[in-house]
Design an enzyme around this catalytic site. Structure first.
Site, mmCIF file in Angstrom:
data_model
loop_
_atom_site.group_PDB
_atom_site.id
_atom_site.type_symbol
_atom_site.label_atom_id
_atom_site.label_comp_id
_atom_site.label_asym_id
_atom_site.label_seq_id
_atom_site.Cartn_x
_atom_site.Cartn_y
_atom_site.Cartn_z
ATOM 1 N N HIS A 644 0.812 -1.223 0.000
ATOM 2 C CA HIS A 644 0.000 0.000 0.000
ATOM 3 C C HIS A 644 0.847 1.276 0.000
ATOM 4 O O HIS A 644 0.342 2.361 -0.278
ATOM 5 C CB HIS A 644 -1.019 -0.013 1.159
ATOM 6 N N ASP A 699 -0.853 -7.347 1.336
ATOM 7 C CA ASP A 699 -0.140 -6.065 1.455
ATOM 8 C C ASP A 699 1.367 -6.298 1.593
ATOM 9 O O ASP A 699 1.944 -6.205 2.673
ATOM 10 C CB ASP A 699 -0.689 -5.304 2.672
ATOM 11 N N SER A 793 4.073 1.822 8.411
ATOM 12 C CA SER A 793 3.741 0.845 7.379
ATOM 13 C C SER A 793 4.963 0.346 6.636
ATOM 14 O O SER A 793 5.881 1.112 6.355
ATOM 15 C CB SER A 793 2.817 1.464 6.347
HETATM 16 N N1 ARG Z 1 -1.271 2.216 7.162
HETATM 17 C C1 ARG Z 1 -0.364 2.789 8.084
HETATM 18 C C2 ARG Z 1 0.807 3.427 7.369
HETATM 19 O O1 ARG Z 1 0.695 3.687 6.219
HETATM 20 C C3 ARG Z 1 0.061 1.839 9.125
HETATM 21 C C4 ARG Z 1 -0.976 1.745 10.130
HETATM 22 C C5 ARG Z 1 -0.718 0.793 11.183
HETATM 23 N N2 ARG Z 1 -1.711 1.109 12.096
HETATM 24 C C6 ARG Z 1 -1.917 0.496 13.240
HETATM 25 N N3 ARG Z 1 -2.795 0.960 14.047
HETATM 26 N N4 ARG Z 1 -1.199 -0.551 13.546
HETATM 27 O O2 ARG Z 1 1.786 3.795 7.956
#
Ligand code: ARG
Length: 843
Positions: A644, A699, A793
């Site tokens: 992502h 992902d 992420s």
């Molecule tokens: N999608 C997020 C990013 O792009 C990561 C989120 C992880 N969130 C969580 N509550 N563990 O960095």
């Protein structure tokens, strides 16, 4: 002679008989008639001879023992110091080859000789004394005295020397040298000899306003030599103390003083009672290895064994004016107090008293955030060494954060360190509070610490004395631990982890009759075992079935390069060759997950990772916008991250490799030019074709670096788990990243780490409204508070496995907000992606 002649034994003996036959005759007494016929004196003679022989051999034995062992002389060495009051220190005393040094040294030697000779338990064994150094105060002489003593008197000598009083020096001698405060400590004779004969001795005197450096021989280009004894005498001007700091410390591990080690003394004698610290192994550069002397001298010694492989240390020191100021009178209603020089090691022999007084209608409480007053071997109950004392209660050792409160508006805090072994000390906040309402809008723990209301009865010991978890009603999804009576989430039952602390959550975990217990603790009907269907979900019901010969391949067996299958769990890189072709121990594959700085360190100030603690962590910067995503290094050229991160968005082509820069070996985003950091552009990005930006299924992405990186202490690959490796529920793992510190917040500058736990899949799927797929795993805490967040992420979820290597269990993927209650973080399940990784990376 007379007795012998009349001895009937000889007159009776028939000529033909030899001694042997005769012995056979008289030993067994079964034929009584035969025995009776003998002359009765016979018996006495035999007994006499036997006793005589025994006495002689005993005497000989005693003599041998006496002369060979008891009287055998053993060398004994004592070291220590003596203070001379009627001399004034001159610079020439720093150099042992000056006439001034020699002259005073001779006087000290004479004095010690006289002192010893005057004592009946010491004098006869005394051999020689040496003066090794002098320092200010008025003059302190450091000496070594050698003795040779019969081993049976060694203990008497020990006691006599240790209890020796300097007052016993005779009057004539005392007029020449006015001495007091005599100290003696036993020293290993071999060690004393090797230090005395060694050429590796350095004498350094701090220059005002300057830093003086020293290091192990050969540093940093060659490892320190084996079997070395080195010592560094550090001095400062009178009225100053020494601040010593180790910039790099990389030595072999040591255990019970075997191996290589460095010792620091708050003295110029190598007396254990003046040892401040023993150092060995490796310390990450961020560890504050800083020490202060209590006077103007310090001694550093190095001992190496036969195999030296490590670079050694680089240290520097400077002098700072001696101040005895610490503690004080405090009249503010809140503030911070710390041990002297915190977070450096406090000095030996210090006492600080804080007299705190807040307005009359308030009470005082003090919260220790860091507390390290540890001396291995010292009792934590009586606190006889270093301690903090508050209201007559002593605290020592290593403690988790704790609170002490007083039932008045006054509090006296006293810190005291003895003359040996120092630690990093403490930092504490004190504040005044309303005695009626110690925690406005918050829950008050028994120790008067305040926690958020939501933390009460959440199954976690937030007060650290469990007071927030007592008298709670367990909810439907909770059970009650036996001893503590705390309510815990039900999915902690039978997960193989002792969550209650009394194992009550792991009792009665067997399956009902006619059921089979899977490796993952699930119970399935016995009939489902070996039915060629994976009813357990981990394949354990289909392993070792009779019709399946051992090492048959299933989804759950490890496959060697030659396609042989291994039923043993986690056979890869465990140090045992299981595959005939050795592919399970392939050195290329197993060269991963290593942390050069694996020492458990104390993190000062929260959850900052240590430098080099997660050397596979990569920071991915997009365009010039700074850090955007994390990634993990898996080979010299390849990274794994989250798909992502590389989806085109709002007109920005995140899928374009040229947009990205990878930083490896990075610790602090503000220090990207540090020499440990390596920067690479990205040549290729392969995101999983089936990644869904709606469900976040699949992902995962692979990135190729523009050119390979060289592994260093700060750059290392993480191991990719085989598809058969399982990370069980409850297992604790590390999530790391520079992501937001709170939901909606800004990113961290220093790499953060959090210790989180794998959460039961079904439980988590319920909490997250069935949004999970098989390619996701859940980790964190149902109570919230600790989680990954935006910007983390793509980063690693690192699991320390039983082979002591770190494995990539997950990739940070998504979450419902950050750190919310009942919303644990979701990670890409790396084992479920193993085939994709193999196809796309060749690893
Ligand atoms: N999608 C997020 C990013 O792009 C990561 C989120 C992880 N969130 C969580 N509550 N563990 O960095």
């Amino acid at each position: 002679m007379k007795d012998m002649d009349s001895n009937p034994r000889y007159s009776h003996r028939p000529q033909s008989m030899n001694g042997y036959e005769e012995a056979v005759e008289f030993l067994p007494a079964t034929d009584t008639k035969k025995v009776e016929k003998r002359d009765p004196r016979w018996k006495f003679v035999v007994i006499g001879v036997v006793i005589g022989a025994a006495v002689i051999s005993l005497a000989v034995g005693l003599l041998v023992w006496h002369f060979a062992y008891r009287m055998a002389r053993v060398p004994k060495v004592y070291t220590g110091s003596v203070r001379i009051n009627n001399y004034v220190f001159v610079d020439a005393y720093e150099n042992s080859s000056t006439p001034e040094f020699k002259q005073l040294a001779n006087k000290v030697k004479d004095m010690l000789g006289e002192l010893y000779r005057g004592q009946k338990d010491i004098g006869p064994h005394f051999t020689e004394s040496y003066v090794t150094a002098f320092s200010e105060g008025s003059v302190i002489a450091y000496y070594l005295s050698e003795f040779s003593v019969p081993s049976y008197k060694a203990e008497v000598l020990d006691n006599a020397v240790l209890n020796l009083k300097i007052q016993s020096v005779n009057l004539r001698m005392r007029q020449i040298l006015s001495v007091d405060s005599f100290e003696a400590y036993p020293l290993d004779a071999n060690l004393a000899r090797s230090f005395r004969n060694n050429s590796c001795s350095y004498f350094l005197h701090a220059k005002p306003g300057e830093v003086t450096k020293f290091s192990t021989p050969g540093f940093p280009n060659t490892p320190y030599p084996p079997n070395m004894r080195c010592q560094w005498t550090l001095r400062a001007d009178a009225g100053h103390v020494i601040r010593l700091h180790f910039k790099t410390f990389k030595m072999d591990i040591c255990k019970d003083l075997t191996g290589d080690y460095v010792k620091l003394y708050d003295s110029l004698s190598i007396a254990e009672n003046r040892r401040m610290m023993t150092l060995c192994g490796s310390y990450p550069p961020s560890y504050n290895l800083t020490f202060f002397s209590s006077q103007n001298v310090m001694l550093v010694t190095l001992v190496t064994d036969s195999k030296g492989r490590q670079p050694g240390f680089m240290a520097q020191f400077r002098q700072i004016p001696q101040t005895t100021l610490c503690g004080g009178i405090i009249r503010n209603s809140e503030g911070v107090i710390t041990s002297p020089f915190y977070p450096a090691h406090y000095q030996a022999n210090r006492e600080c008293i804080w007299d705190i007084q807040v307005p009359g209608d308030k009470y005082v409480k003090i919260r220790f955030n860091m507390f390290y007053l540890l001396e291995t071997g010292a009792s934590e109950n009586s606190c006889t060494k270093d301690f903090v004392e508050i209201n007559h209660q002593k605290y020592c050792g290593e403690k988790k954060p704790f609170v002490v409160s007083s039932n008045s508006n006054k509090m006296t805090v006293r810190f005291r360190s003895d003359q040996s072994v120092t630690d990093t000390g403490f930092t504490a906040d004190y504040l005044s509070y309303d005695s009626q309402n110690p925690c406005p809008d918050k829950f008050t723990c028994k120790d008067r610490r305040c926690i958020n209301m939501a933390q009460q009865c959440d199954g976690w010991n937030d007060c650290s004395d469990f007071s927030d978890e007592l008298n709670c009603n367990c909810s439907a999804s909770q059970f009650r631990c036996k001893n503590s009576q705390i309510c815990k989430p039900k999915f902690f039952l039978c997960d193989g982890v002792d969550d209650c602390g009394d194992r009550s959550d792991e009792k009665d975990c067997g399956c009902p009759d006619n059921n089979f217990q899977c490796t993952n603790k699930k119970c399935i009907p016995e009939a489902q075992k070996c039915d060629k269907t994976d009813n357990c979900g981990d394949g354990s019901d289909e392993i070792g079935c009779p019709e399946v010969p051992p090492n048959t391949c299933t989804k759950f067996t490890y496959k060697c390069k030659n396609n042989q299958c291994i039923t043993k769990t986690n056979p890869d890189c465990d140090g045992v060759q299981d595959c005939q072709d050795g592919s399970d121990e392939d050195t290329n594959m197993c060269n991963c997950g290593k942390r050069p700085y694996s020492r458990k360190t104390r993190i000062v100030g929260g959850v900052n990772a240590d430098v080099g603690e997660f050397p596979w962590q990569v920071s991915l910067h997009a365009r010039n916008d700074g850090h955007a995503c994390g990634a993990s290094l898996v080979s010299p050229t390849l990274l794994l991250s989250a798909a992502h991160c590389f989806q085109d968005l709002q007109g920005i082509r995140y899928s374009d490799p040229s947009l990205w820069t990878a930083y490896l070996g990075l610790h602090n985003q503000a220090q990207r030019t540090s020499q440990n950091v390596v920067q690479r552009s990205i040549k290729r990005i392969v995101a999983h074709k089936s990644f869904s930006d709606y469900t976040y299924d699949n992902d995962i992405a692979m990135l190729e670096l523009s050119s390979p990186v060289t592994y260093t202490d700060f750059i290392q690959p993480i191991c990719i788990p085989d598809s058969t490796r399982t990370f069980p529920v409850g297992k604790s793992l590390w999530v790391t990243g520079w992501g937001a510190l709170i939901e909606g917040g800004t990113g961290a500058s220093v790499l953060q780490k959090a210790d989180i736990r794998i959460i039961n899949y079904n439980e988590c799927n319920q909490l997250l409204e069935n949004q999970l797929t098989e390619r996701m795993i859940c980790a964190g805490f149902v109570s919230g508070g600790i989680d990954a967040c935006q910007g983390d992420s793509g980063g690693p979820l690192s699991s320390l496995e039983s082979n002591n290597k770190m494995y990539l269990a997950g990739v940070v993927s998504w979450g419902d907000g950050c750190a919310r209650r009942n919303k644990p973080g979701i990670y890409t399940n790396v084992t479920a992606m193993r085939d994709w990784i193999k196809v796309n990376t060749g690893l």
